[in-house]
Structure formats: structure tokens, C-alpha cells
Design an enzyme around this catalytic site. Structure first.
Site, PDB file in Angstrom:
ATOM      1  N   GLY A  30      22.942   7.391 -30.099  1.00  0.00           N
ATOM      2  CA  GLY A  30      22.625   6.347 -31.068  1.00  0.00           C
ATOM      3  C   GLY A  30      21.606   5.357 -30.538  1.00  0.00           C
ATOM      4  O   GLY A  30      20.869   5.656 -29.600  1.00  0.00           O
ATOM      5  N   HIS A  36      13.586   9.283 -30.351  1.00  0.00           N
ATOM      6  CA  HIS A  36      14.610  10.157 -30.945  1.00  0.00           C
ATOM      7  C   HIS A  36      14.096  10.745 -32.260  1.00  0.00           C
ATOM      8  O   HIS A  36      14.294  11.925 -32.549  1.00  0.00           O
ATOM      9  CB  HIS A  36      15.869   9.353 -31.297  1.00  0.00           C
ATOM     10  CG  HIS A  36      16.629   8.811 -30.123  1.00  0.00           C
ATOM     11  ND1 HIS A  36      16.731   7.470 -29.854  1.00  0.00           N
ATOM     12  CD2 HIS A  36      17.345   9.447 -29.161  1.00  0.00           C
ATOM     13  CE1 HIS A  36      17.482   7.297 -28.785  1.00  0.00           C
ATOM     14  NE2 HIS A  36      17.861   8.463 -28.333  1.00  0.00           N
TER      15      HIS A  36
END
Ligand code: PAF
Length: 280
Positions: A30, A36
């Protein structure tokens, strides 16, 4: 985009996919950034279905305060993943993953875990391999994507997959950098203004070290990097190593047919930043 909290619900949806659909897995903890998301983009191009997992894995943290301080931005992560066209997101609890037994499996990484990160973060790679193996077993993807910023992690996962006979393609993804060269990391958000200003020097030093490396004098490169960073009062060097890409052992004598990389870990206050660069 569908979000799953349980293994059962995720597996049910995966089972419902037609047999010929390819699945790409992007494991994350996360606090997603553009690095990402660029991995999600890559996975989207190469697979029919992309699963992102968001799970802050307790067994890979050797320091409790790092686990506690790990940034959590689930709501904005989900929005960003949806925008990038991610299909499934898996956000399990620790209980769901570890079933009350939150311990890492012990692996034999044939020494890949003994250098660099392994020296400074006891048990870290057993924890990483444990969760990655669990995620692989749960999702059975065709491909799984890992950023080269954690190059040692990438090599260890490749090794784990091979030694355990797991049939998943491990896809390395190049480091994604800020405009000033700082490698993107969820930890960058914890830097104060002065530290953030100083941090791009890590990559600048690696680039200069790479130039010096062409002259073939390893000791010169090492002392150059140390001296450069000592002069920056916001940064303190934890390690700098030059290794070959495969064994990750510090190199002593250069061989022209081998690929080498430089690895660095630096503290900016209590924020630990890592980076690496291909040297040849
Ligand atoms: O690189 C990371 O974010 C983590 O180590 C990973 C691979 C998601 C495992 O928890």
C-alpha cells in the site's frame, strides 16, 4: 474493480474467470505512488486480469516501530488503482493471511540473504518470501511483478520460485524516479523538507560512482561515495556495496563478462532509503 478481503472470495472470483485468461499479480504494502502504478500499467499490458495486493506484512519488519509507522492510505490507494484499470484488489487482514500464527517460514536462499539488507534487517527476507509465497498460492498468477528498487528482494524471490518449483514468471520492473532522481518509495512521504531536499544526492552519488567505476578501481568508488555522503548533514550512509547481479556478493576482482550493480542504504533522520544502479 473488485476489492476482496478474504481468500475465499478472491479465489471464487478467480475460479469464475475463463481458463484462457492470464493473471498478473502486483504485490504491494500500500501507500501507493507512481512507481507502483507504473507497475500496474505494465501488468495491464501483459495480462487479461491484474490483481494488486495491499498487505503490510508484519513478519518482514525487524523493527516494530517501522511496522507501526508504515504509512497507510487505503482509500486513496483504491482510487488510484481503480483509475489505472486494476481489476482485483486483495486487502486481507493479518489474521486472514496468518490464521493466528504470524511467523515467517525459514528459507535457504543460498547466501543471497546474507549481504546488504539481510545484514541490517534480520529475518526480513524470510518474512518477504513467506508472504510472497502465500500470495502466489492464493492467487496462482501467470506473472508477478517486482520493482528493481528492491533488487535483492527480486533476486531472492526468483530464487525461491525456482527452488520451490513454482511456475510463475517473475517480471522485474525498472526503478521509477522523481524528477530530481530520488527513487520513489512509500517512505519518501516521511521525509521533512530538509531531508527531502537532500535525498536526491543518493542517486546523484550513485551516478557519479558509476562513472568512476568505468575506471575499474573499486576502492576509489567506495571511498568516493562515503566522502560524498559524509558531507551531507541530512544523510548518513548505512552501507554501499558493489556486487555482481547474481550472487549479490561484494565483488573483489572485476570480470568484464559479469554484470555488476551498486547498492546503497542511507538514513535521512530515521527514514531509511535504499537505491541501486546497474554499473555495466
Ligand atoms: O516490496 C514490497 O512492497 C514488499 O516487500 C512485498 C513484496 C509486497 C511483500 O510484502
Amino acid at each position: 474493480m473488485e476489492v476482496f478481503k478474504t481468500i475465499k472470495s478472491l479465489q471464487q472470483s478467480l475460479k469464475g474467470l475463463s481458463q484462457n485468461k492470464t493473471v498478473g499479480l502486483v504485490p504491494t504494502m500500500g501507500a501507493l505512488h507512481e512507481g507502483h502504478l507504473s507497475i500496474i500499467d505494465r501488468a495491464k499490458m501483459e495480462n487479461d486480469i491484474v490483481i494488486a495486493s495491499i498487505f503490510v506484512n508484519p513478519t518482514q519488519f525487524d523493527k516494530k516501530e517501522d511496522l507501526v509507522n508504515y504509512p497507510s492510505t487505503l482509500e486513496s490507494d483504491l482510487k488510484a488503482l481503480e483509475k489505472r484499470g486494476c481489476d482485483f484488489v486483495f486487502t486481507p487482514t493479518t489474521e486472514e493471511i496468518y490464521q493466528g500464527d504470524t511467523v515467517a517460514e525459514s528459507f535457504d536462499f543460498k547466501g543471497l540473504d546474507k549481504e546488504m539488507e539481510g545484514k541490517f534487517r534480520t529475518g526480513h527476507f524470510d518474512g518477504v518470501a513467506t508472504i510472497v509465497k502465500k500470495l502466489f498460492m492464493i492467487t496462482s498468477p501467470n506473472k508477478a511483478y517486482f520493482g528493481e528498487k528492491d533488487f535483492q528482494q527480486l533476486q531472492i524471490i526468483k530464487h525461491m520460485v525456482k527452488s520451490e518449483g513454482i511456475n510463475i514468471d517473475i517480471v522485474p520492473v525498472e526503478i521509477f524516479r522523481e524528477l530530481d532522481g530520488l527513487a520513489m518509495s512509500s517512505r519518501n512521504t516521511r521525509l521533512n523538507e530538509a531531508q527531502r531536499k537532500a535525498a536526491p544526492e543518493i542517486y546523484q552519488t550513485l551516478l557519479k560512482g558509476k562513472k568512476l567505476f568505468q575506471q575499474g578501481d573499486l576502492e576509489k568508488v567506495k571511498s568516493f561515495v562515503k566522502n560524498e555522503l559524509i558531507q551531507n548533514k541530512e544523510l548518513s550512509l548505512e552501507y554501499f556495496e558493489i556486487t555482481d547481479n547474481e550472487s549479490l556478493k561484494p565483488v573483489k576482482i572485476l570480470d568484464p563478462s559479469t554484470s555488476y550493480r551498486a547498492f546503497i542504504a542511507v538514513f535521512a533522520g530515521d527514514v531509511r532509503l535504499i537505491d541501486n544502479i546497474a554499473l555495466n
